[in-house]
Write a protein that holds these residues in place. Structure first.
Motif, mmCIF file in Angstrom:
data_model
loop_
_atom_site.group_PDB
_atom_site.id
_atom_site.type_symbol
_atom_site.label_atom_id
_atom_site.label_comp_id
_atom_site.label_asym_id
_atom_site.label_seq_id
_atom_site.Cartn_x
_atom_site.Cartn_y
_atom_site.Cartn_z
ATOM 1 N N ARG A 124 -93.138 -33.692 -108.341
ATOM 2 C CA ARG A 124 -92.338 -34.877 -108.649
ATOM 3 C C ARG A 124 -93.126 -36.150 -108.371
ATOM 4 N NH1 ARG A 124 -88.459 -35.427 -105.323
ATOM 5 N NH2 ARG A 124 -88.789 -33.665 -103.895
ATOM 6 N N LEU A 125 -93.914 -36.131 -107.306
ATOM 7 C CA LEU A 125 -94.761 -37.279 -106.975
ATOM 8 C C LEU A 125 -95.826 -37.487 -108.047
ATOM 9 C CD1 LEU A 125 -95.474 -39.411 -104.768
ATOM 10 C CD2 LEU A 125 -97.035 -37.709 -103.807
ATOM 11 N N ALA A 126 -96.455 -36.405 -108.470
ATOM 12 C CA ALA A 126 -97.497 -36.493 -109.496
ATOM 13 C C ALA A 126 -96.940 -37.035 -110.809
ATOM 14 C CB ALA A 126 -98.120 -35.116 -109.722
ATOM 15 N N ASP A 135 -83.433 -44.893 -93.339
ATOM 16 C CA ASP A 135 -84.736 -44.647 -92.716
ATOM 17 C C ASP A 135 -85.860 -45.250 -93.544
ATOM 18 O OD1 ASP A 135 -83.564 -43.150 -90.637
ATOM 19 O OD2 ASP A 135 -83.565 -41.343 -91.874
ATOM 20 N N THR A 136 -85.741 -45.126 -94.860
ATOM 21 C CA THR A 136 -86.759 -45.686 -95.745
ATOM 22 C C THR A 136 -86.775 -47.205 -95.658
ATOM 23 O OG1 THR A 136 -86.569 -43.823 -97.267
ATOM 24 C CG2 THR A 136 -87.520 -45.849 -98.144
ATOM 25 N N LEU A 137 -85.608 -47.815 -95.687
ATOM 26 C CA LEU A 137 -85.537 -49.275 -95.611
ATOM 27 C C LEU A 137 -86.070 -49.781 -94.273
ATOM 28 C CD1 LEU A 137 -82.106 -50.045 -97.329
ATOM 29 C CD2 LEU A 137 -84.409 -50.379 -98.251
ATOM 30 N N ARG A 138 -85.805 -49.064 -93.212
ATOM 31 C CA ARG A 138 -86.330 -49.478 -91.905
ATOM 32 C C ARG A 138 -87.854 -49.435 -91.890
ATOM 33 N NH1 ARG A 138 -81.740 -46.255 -88.464
ATOM 34 N NH2 ARG A 138 -80.415 -48.050 -87.970
ATOM 35 N N ALA A 144 -87.643 -38.817 -103.470
ATOM 36 C CA ALA A 144 -87.006 -38.284 -102.265
ATOM 37 C C ALA A 144 -87.686 -37.008 -101.806
ATOM 38 C CB ALA A 144 -85.533 -38.014 -102.539
ATOM 39 N N GLY A 145 -87.729 -36.825 -100.498
ATOM 40 C CA GLY A 145 -88.275 -35.597 -99.951
ATOM 41 C C GLY A 145 -87.239 -34.492 -100.012
ATOM 42 N N ASN A 146 -86.215 -34.606 -99.176
ATOM 43 C CA ASN A 146 -85.119 -33.632 -99.135
ATOM 44 C C ASN A 146 -83.791 -34.374 -99.229
ATOM 45 O OD1 ASN A 146 -86.668 -31.097 -98.492
ATOM 46 N ND2 ASN A 146 -87.239 -32.307 -96.706
ATOM 47 N N PRO A 147 -83.377 -34.722 -100.451
ATOM 48 C CA PRO A 147 -82.138 -35.485 -100.610
ATOM 49 C C PRO A 147 -80.919 -34.698 -100.129
ATOM 50 C CG PRO A 147 -82.927 -34.689 -102.728
ATOM 51 C CD PRO A 147 -84.016 -34.421 -101.735
ATOM 52 N N VAL A 148 -80.166 -35.300 -99.226
ATOM 53 C CA VAL A 148 -79.026 -34.625 -98.619
ATOM 54 C C VAL A 148 -77.973 -34.252 -99.655
ATOM 55 C CG1 VAL A 148 -77.155 -34.895 -96.951
ATOM 56 C CG2 VAL A 148 -79.421 -35.803 -96.428
ATOM 57 N N ILE A 190 -91.475 -38.370 -98.758
ATOM 58 C CA ILE A 190 -91.966 -36.992 -98.786
ATOM 59 C C ILE A 190 -92.754 -36.689 -97.518
ATOM 60 C CG2 ILE A 190 -93.577 -35.441 -99.950
ATOM 61 C CD1 ILE A 190 -92.737 -36.828 -102.584
ATOM 62 N N GLU A 191 -93.590 -37.620 -97.102
ATOM 63 C CA GLU A 191 -94.424 -37.409 -95.920
ATOM 64 C C GLU A 191 -93.606 -37.439 -94.633
ATOM 65 O OE1 GLU A 191 -97.428 -40.371 -96.152
ATOM 66 O OE2 GLU A 191 -98.519 -39.399 -97.789
ATOM 67 N N ARG A 192 -92.477 -38.141 -94.660
ATOM 68 C CA ARG A 192 -91.653 -38.238 -93.454
ATOM 69 C C ARG A 192 -91.082 -36.887 -93.055
ATOM 70 N NH1 ARG A 192 -86.856 -41.120 -94.957
ATOM 71 N NH2 ARG A 192 -88.151 -42.981 -95.082
#
Length: 241
Positions: free
Chosen positions: A96-98, A127-130, A79-83, A117-119
């Motif tokens: 975290r990606l590494a 959004d990810t599923l779309r 996740a980039g910025n988990p709500v 993360i890039e989004r």
């Protein structure tokens, strides 16, 4: 990602530099970006999470679901910025990606995507599923892997009705969270396709690993050795965030 070489040189695959630089960059991940391109039915497992850090519980869960449902691949999406974790600091996305890449690289059925993360912005499953649905052909079934405790709250997810039509869900048991008939019945009349799978319980959590490191304790055997080495080399979790 695409390799870059000096002018006049060939890359490791023997391609001329002009060919190498024109190589299409992956949208989702290196290994499975073209899954389903041959028209054959395929199943892609999706493991989302903060992965702060990734541990053996995540890996064992993904592998057991892969075997049980005949998944062709599983992609881990940090996740980039988990709500739902705005109340605490999170280790930088690059770390975290590494760690996810280090943990999964030895399994040819696993890969990692930096899509969320890039989004940028807040991270929402819909959004990810779309994005995944738009990228992969219709012959690729998306199978979202989550915990039974998380799926119990799925009706409150952002744009939950849209989520229901984008993927099939596999909810796995976690230690201390047994499945019950009431939970199963919740989804019988819902638009969600949810299946439940009991997996070998591994009582490991990212928060426990962070705590152990901050207290100077070992996390050997609780995550992949490469991840443990990365944590040590980069001084992660020395103090609680």
């Amino acid at each position: 990602m695409g390799d870059q070489t000096l002018a006049g040189e060939s890359n490791a695959s023997g391609m001329h530099p002009d060919q190498a630089t024109s190589r299409r960059m992956p949208v989702v991940c290196e290994r499975f970006d073209d899954l389903g391109a041959n028209g054959a039915p395929a199943r892609l497992g999706i493991m989302g999470g903060t992965f702060d850090p990734v541990h053996i519980g995540h890996l064992a869960c993904a592998e057991q679901v892969r075997e049980a449902y005949g998944l062709d691949a599983v992609v881990f999406i940090p996740a980039g910025n988990p709500v739902f974790k705005r109340d605490r600091d999170i280790t930088p996305a690059s770390d975290r990606l590494a760690m996810c890449r280090l943990a999964t690289e030895s399994n040819p059925a696993f890969d990692v995507s930096s899509l969320e993360i890039e989004r940028g912005g807040d991270t929402y499953t819909v959004d990810t599923l779309r994005e995944l649905r738009a990228h992969y052909p219709d012959n690729v079934e998306l199978v979202f892997i989550t915990g039974a405790d998380a799926v119990a709250k799925i009706f409150r997810w952002h744009e939950s009705e849209a989520v229901a039509g984008l993927a099939r869900f596999v909810a796995v048991t976690r230690p201390g969270y047994p499945l019950d008939d009431e939970m199963r019945a919740t989804f019988e009349e819902s638009p969600f396709t949810v299946e439940f799978l009991e997996i070998t319980g591994l009582s490991v959590s990212s928060s426990d690993l962070r705590r152990r490191v901050s207290e100077g304790k070992s996390i050997r055997y609780l995550t992949m050795s490469r991840v443990r080495d990365y944590v040590c080399e980069h001084g992660l979790y020395r103090k609680e965030h």
